[in-house]
Motif scaffolding. Structure first.
Motif, PDB file in Angstrom:
ATOM      1  N   VAL A 142       0.827  -1.206   0.000  1.00  0.00           N
ATOM      2  CA  VAL A 142       0.000   0.000   0.000  1.00  0.00           C
ATOM      3  C   VAL A 142       0.862   1.257   0.000  1.00  0.00           C
ATOM      4  O   VAL A 142       0.569   2.229  -0.714  1.00  0.00           O
ATOM      5  N   ARG A 143       1.926   1.228   0.782  1.00  0.00           N
ATOM      6  CA  ARG A 143       2.790   2.413   0.912  1.00  0.00           C
ATOM      7  C   ARG A 143       3.886   2.450  -0.142  1.00  0.00           C
ATOM      8  O   ARG A 143       4.649   3.430  -0.196  1.00  0.00           O
ATOM      9  N   ASP A 144       4.015   1.405  -0.952  1.00  0.00           N
ATOM     10  CA  ASP A 144       5.050   1.310  -1.986  1.00  0.00           C
ATOM     11  C   ASP A 144       6.438   1.532  -1.394  1.00  0.00           C
ATOM     12  O   ASP A 144       7.219   2.351  -1.870  1.00  0.00           O
ATOM     13  N   THR A 145       6.763   0.757  -0.368  1.00  0.00           N
ATOM     14  CA  THR A 145       8.037   0.895   0.330  1.00  0.00           C
ATOM     15  C   THR A 145       9.166   0.239  -0.460  1.00  0.00           C
ATOM     16  O   THR A 145       8.926  -0.570  -1.371  1.00  0.00           O
ATOM     17  N   PRO A 146      10.420   0.531  -0.096  1.00  0.00           N
ATOM     18  CA  PRO A 146      11.551  -0.157  -0.742  1.00  0.00           C
ATOM     19  C   PRO A 146      11.466  -1.676  -0.618  1.00  0.00           C
ATOM     20  O   PRO A 146      11.861  -2.391  -1.543  1.00  0.00           O
ATOM     21  N   ALA A 147      10.969  -2.168   0.519  1.00  0.00           N
ATOM     22  CA  ALA A 147      10.836  -3.620   0.692  1.00  0.00           C
ATOM     23  C   ALA A 147       9.924  -4.212  -0.376  1.00  0.00           C
ATOM     24  O   ALA A 147      10.188  -5.304  -0.909  1.00  0.00           O
ATOM     25  N   TRP A 148       8.846  -3.517  -0.693  1.00  0.00           N
ATOM     26  CA  TRP A 148       7.946  -3.995  -1.729  1.00  0.00           C
ATOM     27  C   TRP A 148       8.571  -3.843  -3.103  1.00  0.00           C
ATOM     28  O   TRP A 148       8.483  -4.753  -3.948  1.00  0.00           O
ATOM     29  N   ARG A 149       9.233  -2.760  -3.373  1.00  0.00           N
ATOM     30  CA  ARG A 149       9.829  -2.550  -4.690  1.00  0.00           C
ATOM     31  C   ARG A 149      10.910  -3.589  -4.973  1.00  0.00           C
ATOM     32  O   ARG A 149      11.076  -4.022  -6.119  1.00  0.00           O
ATOM     33  N   ARG A 150      11.623  -4.022  -3.938  1.00  0.00           N
ATOM     34  CA  ARG A 150      12.631  -5.060  -4.131  1.00  0.00           C
ATOM     35  C   ARG A 150      11.993  -6.420  -4.414  1.00  0.00           C
ATOM     36  O   ARG A 150      12.537  -7.244  -5.158  1.00  0.00           O
ATOM     37  N   ALA A 151      10.846  -6.690  -3.807  1.00  0.00           N
ATOM     38  CA  ALA A 151      10.243  -8.021  -3.892  1.00  0.00           C
ATOM     39  C   ALA A 151       9.315  -8.188  -5.089  1.00  0.00           C
ATOM     40  O   ALA A 151       9.136  -9.312  -5.565  1.00  0.00           O
ATOM     41  N   ARG A 152       8.743  -7.126  -5.581  1.00  0.00           N
ATOM     42  CA  ARG A 152       7.676  -7.243  -6.572  1.00  0.00           C
ATOM     43  C   ARG A 152       8.191  -7.777  -7.897  1.00  0.00           C
ATOM     44  O   ARG A 152       9.341  -7.548  -8.284  1.00  0.00           O
ATOM     45  N   ARG A 153       7.345  -8.536  -8.562  1.00  0.00           N
ATOM     46  CA  ARG A 153       7.617  -9.049  -9.899  1.00  0.00           C
ATOM     47  C   ARG A 153       6.404  -8.752 -10.767  1.00  0.00           C
ATOM     48  O   ARG A 153       5.282  -8.700 -10.281  1.00  0.00           O
ATOM     49  N   ASP A 154       6.649  -8.571 -12.054  1.00  0.00           N
ATOM     50  CA  ASP A 154       5.554  -8.279 -12.974  1.00  0.00           C
ATOM     51  C   ASP A 154       4.922  -9.547 -13.536  1.00  0.00           C
ATOM     52  O   ASP A 154       3.899  -9.480 -14.221  1.00  0.00           O
ATOM     53  N   ASP A 155       5.543 -10.697 -13.256  1.00  0.00           N
ATOM     54  CA  ASP A 155       4.984 -11.951 -13.741  1.00  0.00           C
ATOM     55  C   ASP A 155       5.060 -12.985 -12.624  1.00  0.00           C
ATOM     56  O   ASP A 155       5.599 -12.740 -11.556  1.00  0.00           O
ATOM     57  N   GLY A 156       4.486 -14.135 -12.886  1.00  0.00           N
ATOM     58  CA  GLY A 156       4.509 -15.212 -11.911  1.00  0.00           C
ATOM     59  C   GLY A 156       3.343 -15.129 -10.944  1.00  0.00           C
ATOM     60  O   GLY A 156       2.693 -14.085 -10.793  1.00  0.00           O
ATOM     61  N   PRO A 157       3.062 -16.226 -10.270  1.00  0.00           N
ATOM     62  CA  PRO A 157       1.932 -16.266  -9.337  1.00  0.00           C
ATOM     63  C   PRO A 157       2.182 -15.404  -8.107  1.00  0.00           C
ATOM     64  O   PRO A 157       3.330 -15.089  -7.764  1.00  0.00           O
ATOM     65  N   VAL A 158       1.102 -15.023  -7.448  1.00  0.00           N
ATOM     66  CA  VAL A 158       1.168 -14.240  -6.208  1.00  0.00           C
ATOM     67  C   VAL A 158       0.476 -15.032  -5.101  1.00  0.00           C
ATOM     68  O   VAL A 158      -0.658 -15.495  -5.279  1.00  0.00           O
TER      69      VAL A 158
END
Length: 327
Positions: free
Chosen positions: A287-303
């Motif tokens: 929700v806050r778009d933190t660095p932790a999320w930016r490092r972990a996020r992927r544009d593909d693959g299951p969630v």
């Protein structure tokens, strides 16, 4: 005074000052529409005044647990008092029972009571709805629900109301329970079917909710590459729904998100898979778009979104009932 739901199910916010309100199950549900509750949960995660101490879990002699869950923000304080007894349905009793007491945080007045099981069901489904809004690659479904109890019904309603899902597949160890949830979905105008093999149904469903009693592994197949999975049932280290090798596959090929840092010691599926839960981003990071999320996020693959529960969600429900911040 006791506030009961009107025939039209229109939300009835209780008076914040004049008198104490008591909402029964129907009135609590009517006051917590899923899209608005998801908005309130998102707003709470942006609020730095929210304080949520660790919850107290007291084991009970019969194998159940008593949960004591306080939390507060700048204006409201709540304490959730509920019991969880997994085998209660066999006794003809709900697995979850209890209440949420709402106070004015500034002067300590008790404002009222909310029905604990109803809030638990709706806020848990609303958290999954918020996660799906943020993380799902596809929102159109079909939706596979594994587990046809209270949470199965709540998630069905939440995803229909909040994502516009029109097709649902239901799997349960109890054929009667699955058929009952299918009939409920059809009454809502959805295309609904019972499936007897949840693993096989994963191939056709980009949206998946597992909300079983989590006493044993219920899913052993891999979700689709574009799947969003809300894993809800396992909320203690000993509980499990998804096979460990599936969890490890999802960690290697997709994105894992937990609801809060409390999942570090509660996320049974992930802990039993040997994963480092402390390294995973939380929904607040998303929700806050933190660095932790930016490092972990992927544009593909299951969630995989792992939900364990948190008293903050109950505070968000109290805010929603009282017309508090939702943006």
């Amino acid at each position: 005074m006791t506030i009961t739901a009107p025939a039209t199910q229109t939300p009835v916010p209780p008076p914040p000052v004049a008198g104490t309100f008591v909402l029964d199950a129907a009135a609590t549900a009517a006051a917590l529409p899923y899209p608005a509750l998801a908005d309130a949960i998102e707003a709470l995660m942006r609020d730095d005044t929210v304080v949520v101490p660790p919850r107290l879990v007291q084991p009970l002699p019969g194998g159940g647990s008593l949960f004591v869950m306080p939390t507060a923000d700048a204006t409201l304080a709540i304490t959730k008092l509920i019991t969880f007894v997994a085998d209660n349905p066999a006794r003809g009793l709900p697995a979850i029972q209890g209440d949420i007491v709402v106070f004015d945080a500034r002067d300590g007045r008790r404002l009222g009571l909310l029905d604990g099981p109803t809030v638990t069901a709706r806020r848990t489904a609303a958290v999954s709805l918020l996660a799906a809004r943020r993380l799902a690659h596809r929102r159109d479904g079909p939706l596979l629900i594994v587990g046809a109890g209270v949470q199965g019904r709540a998630h069905l309603e939440a995803f229909a109301a909040g994502l516009g899902v029109r097709a649902v597949r239901v799997a349960s160890r109890s054929r009667a329970s699955a058929d009952a949830l299918v009939r409920h979905a059809q009454a809502l105008g959805l295309d609904a079917q019972r499936v007897d093999d949840a693993d096989a149904a994963l191939a056709d469903c980009p949206l998946v909710v597992s909300c079983t009693s989590a006493q044993a592994v219920a899913l052993r197949a891999r979700p689709r590459a574009d799947a969003f999975v809300a894993a809800v049932g396992a909320f203690t280290p000993r509980m499990v729904e998804w096979a460990p090798d599936v969890c490890r596959h999802l960690a290697a090929t997709g994105t894992l998100v937990v609801d809060t840092r409390d999942a570090d010691h509660e996320a049974g599926d992930l802990l039993q898979a040997g994963l480092d839960v402390t390294a995973l981003p939380t929904l607040a990071d998303v929700v806050r778009d933190t660095p932790a999320w930016r490092r972990a996020r992927r544009d593909d693959g299951p969630v995989l979104f792992k939900s364990c529960g948190w008293a903050g969600w109950d505070l968000a429900a109290a805010r929603c009932v009282l017309g508090g911040p939702t943006a």
